[in-house]
Design an enzyme around this catalytic site. Structure first.
Site, PDB file in Angstrom:
ATOM      1  N   HIS A   1       0.833  -1.214   0.000  1.00 10.20           N
ATOM      2  CA  HIS A   1       0.000   0.000   0.000  1.00 10.20           C
ATOM      3  C   HIS A   1       0.869   1.266   0.000  1.00 10.20           C
ATOM      4  O   HIS A   1       0.949   1.994   1.001  1.00 10.20           O
ATOM      5  CB  HIS A   1      -0.868  -0.058   1.251  1.00 10.20           C
ATOM      6  CG  HIS A   1      -1.994   0.919   1.314  1.00 10.20           C
ATOM      7  ND1 HIS A   1      -1.842   2.266   1.098  1.00 10.20           N
ATOM      8  CD2 HIS A   1      -3.306   0.734   1.574  1.00 10.20           C
ATOM      9  CE1 HIS A   1      -3.008   2.864   1.244  1.00 10.20           C
ATOM     10  NE2 HIS A   1      -3.926   1.961   1.531  1.00 10.20           N
TER      11      HIS A   1
ATOM     12  N   GLU B   1      -0.888   1.298  -5.541  1.00 10.09           N
ATOM     13  CA  GLU B   1      -0.605   0.062  -4.811  1.00 10.09           C
ATOM     14  C   GLU B   1      -0.577  -1.152  -5.733  1.00 10.09           C
ATOM     15  O   GLU B   1      -1.499  -1.340  -6.536  1.00 10.09           O
ATOM     16  CB  GLU B   1      -1.685  -0.144  -3.749  1.00 10.09           C
ATOM     17  CG  GLU B   1      -1.925   1.095  -2.895  1.00 10.09           C
ATOM     18  CD  GLU B   1      -3.226   1.030  -2.096  1.00 10.09           C
ATOM     19  OE1 GLU B   1      -3.605  -0.074  -1.668  1.00 10.09           O
ATOM     20  OE2 GLU B   1      -3.859   2.073  -1.910  1.00 10.09           O
TER      21      GLU B   1
HETATM   22  O1  LIG Z   1      -7.232   3.719   6.510  1.00  4.79           O
HETATM   23  P1  LIG Z   1      -6.680   2.426   5.962  1.00  4.79           P
HETATM   24  O2  LIG Z   1      -7.283   1.202   6.609  1.00  4.79           O
HETATM   25  O3  LIG Z   1      -5.186   2.400   6.026  1.00  4.79           O
HETATM   26  O4  LIG Z   1      -7.099   2.351   4.451  1.00  4.79           O
HETATM   27  C1  LIG Z   1      -6.819   3.397   3.620  1.00  4.79           C
HETATM   28  C2  LIG Z   1      -7.377   3.147   2.215  1.00  4.79           C
HETATM   29  O5  LIG Z   1      -6.638   2.125   1.607  1.00  4.79           O
HETATM   30  C3  LIG Z   1      -6.921   1.975   0.221  1.00  4.79           C
HETATM   31  O6  LIG Z   1      -6.101   0.990  -0.315  1.00  4.79           O
HETATM   32  C4  LIG Z   1      -8.357   1.605   0.049  1.00  4.79           C
HETATM   33  O7  LIG Z   1      -8.661   1.470  -1.334  1.00  4.79           O
HETATM   34  C5  LIG Z   1      -9.241   2.659   0.700  1.00  4.79           C
HETATM   35  O8  LIG Z   1     -10.604   2.300   0.574  1.00  4.79           O
HETATM   36  C6  LIG Z   1      -8.857   2.839   2.150  1.00  4.79           C
HETATM   37  O9  LIG Z   1      -9.628   3.881   2.716  1.00  4.79           O
END
Ligand SMILES: O=P(O)(O)OC[C@H]1O[C@@H](O)[C@H](O)[C@@H](O)[C@@H]1O
Length: 299
Positions: free
Chosen positions: A167, A268
């Protein structure tokens, strides 16, 4: 601004205070390995096996990092969190944490090798994070940039299904100064429209809230006209490319906030439930990889 004329990240004061070498230090209550070498800087969190920061010498940071993380042992926003063994919400149990258990797991550094132009780090969880699935992470810095590879082995007797993502929070000069190239014409699922499916016409507009899963296995070029930098985001064994920026939804999110929403875009490398969930038979493995390479800037 630091000595290289580059924008500072949230942990810059800590990095600047250390000598060249490798150090075990604490950043905002999280144990981290800080690597400071003539080739650049790397900050790896043992919590979540998360690369928090990477800056090749004389460059802007490649990754964005929050200045206000949740308290330890929360998930750290920034760098490259590991989403595993599910991406987004768990498909069957809403009580389980979003993006899985790897990003808040305890990891150890198994191996570290530093070279003149980079290095290699191997990490494994301190204890099993999920039944029947073994996990390891390899981080490689070389002349071509940074690569992160997450390997899952099915050590159980049954087939297992998983989804996952690396991510990446990519640092940018401003959302209206970038272009994201390579996704044109691809099909995507739009999370902001109940996962409705579309085909991308033109290029991606990340100047406002965006949350899309592309059916896309190729690389993406992030061109930053403000920093005059082209960053290639390559990948392996990933059929999904996720593009996310929270836009106005970052208001009130403590570890982002509206002032930081303009400082990153997430691109990502993933295997997602809607595009390419992974089925591993007993004894099989998969190595999901993302790579960040600075390329010559072309206007
Ligand atoms: O706040 P988190 O759990 O780290 O996620 C952040 C974002 O991560 C992204 O990869 C998702 O597509 C989003 O929907 C999400 O809001």
């Amino acid at each position: 601004m630091n000595e290289w004329g580059a924008v500072s990240i949230a942990g810059q004061a800590l990095i600047d205070s250390m000598d060249h070498g490798c150090h075990d230090v604490e950043w905002q209550g999280f144990p981290v390995r800080l690597i400071k070498q003539p080739w650049g800087e790397l900050l790896i969190s043992l919590h979540g096996a998360q690369v928090l920061h990477f800056r090749p010498a004389n460059e802007h940071p490649v990754l964005w990092l929050t200045a206000q993380p949740k308290s330890f042992p929360g998930a750290i926003r920034g760098g490259v969190p590991l989403c595993w063994p599910w991406f987004a919400d768990h498909p069957a149990d809403a009580a389980l944490p979003a993006h899985g258990v790897a990003r808040t797991g305890k990891w150890r550094l198994e191996h570290e090798q530093i070279t003149e132009s980079g290095g290699c780090w191997l990490m494994t969880p301190e204890a099993s994070l999920w039944p029947d699935l073994a996990l390891s992470l390899r981080i490689t810095v070389g002349q071509n940039g940074l690569a992160i590879s997450l390997t899952t082995d099915n050590v159980g007797l049954q087939a297992a299904t998983l989804t996952q993502a690396l991510h990446s929070y990519l640092a940018i000069s401003a959302r209206n100064s970038i272009s994201i190239e390579g996704l044109e014409g691809y099909a995507y699922f739009d999370k902001l429209q109940a996962m409705a499916q579309f085909n991308l016409e033109g290029s991606v507009d990340a100047t406002q809230e965006i949350d899309r899963v592309f059916n896309h296995a190729e690389s993406v070029l992030l061109v930053d006209h403000g920093w005059q930098r082209s960053l290639r985001i390559g990948k392996r064994y990933s059929g999904s490319t996720v593009v996310w920026n929270p836009g106005v939804s970052a208001k009130g999110v403590v570890d982002i906030g509206l002032d930081q929403v303009d400082a990153f875009v997430c691109i990502e490398a993933a295997n997602t439930g809607c595009v390419d969930p992974v089925v591993l038979l007993s004894g099989e493995s998969i190595c999901l990889e993302t790579q960040f390479t600075i390329e010559p800037y072309v206007k």
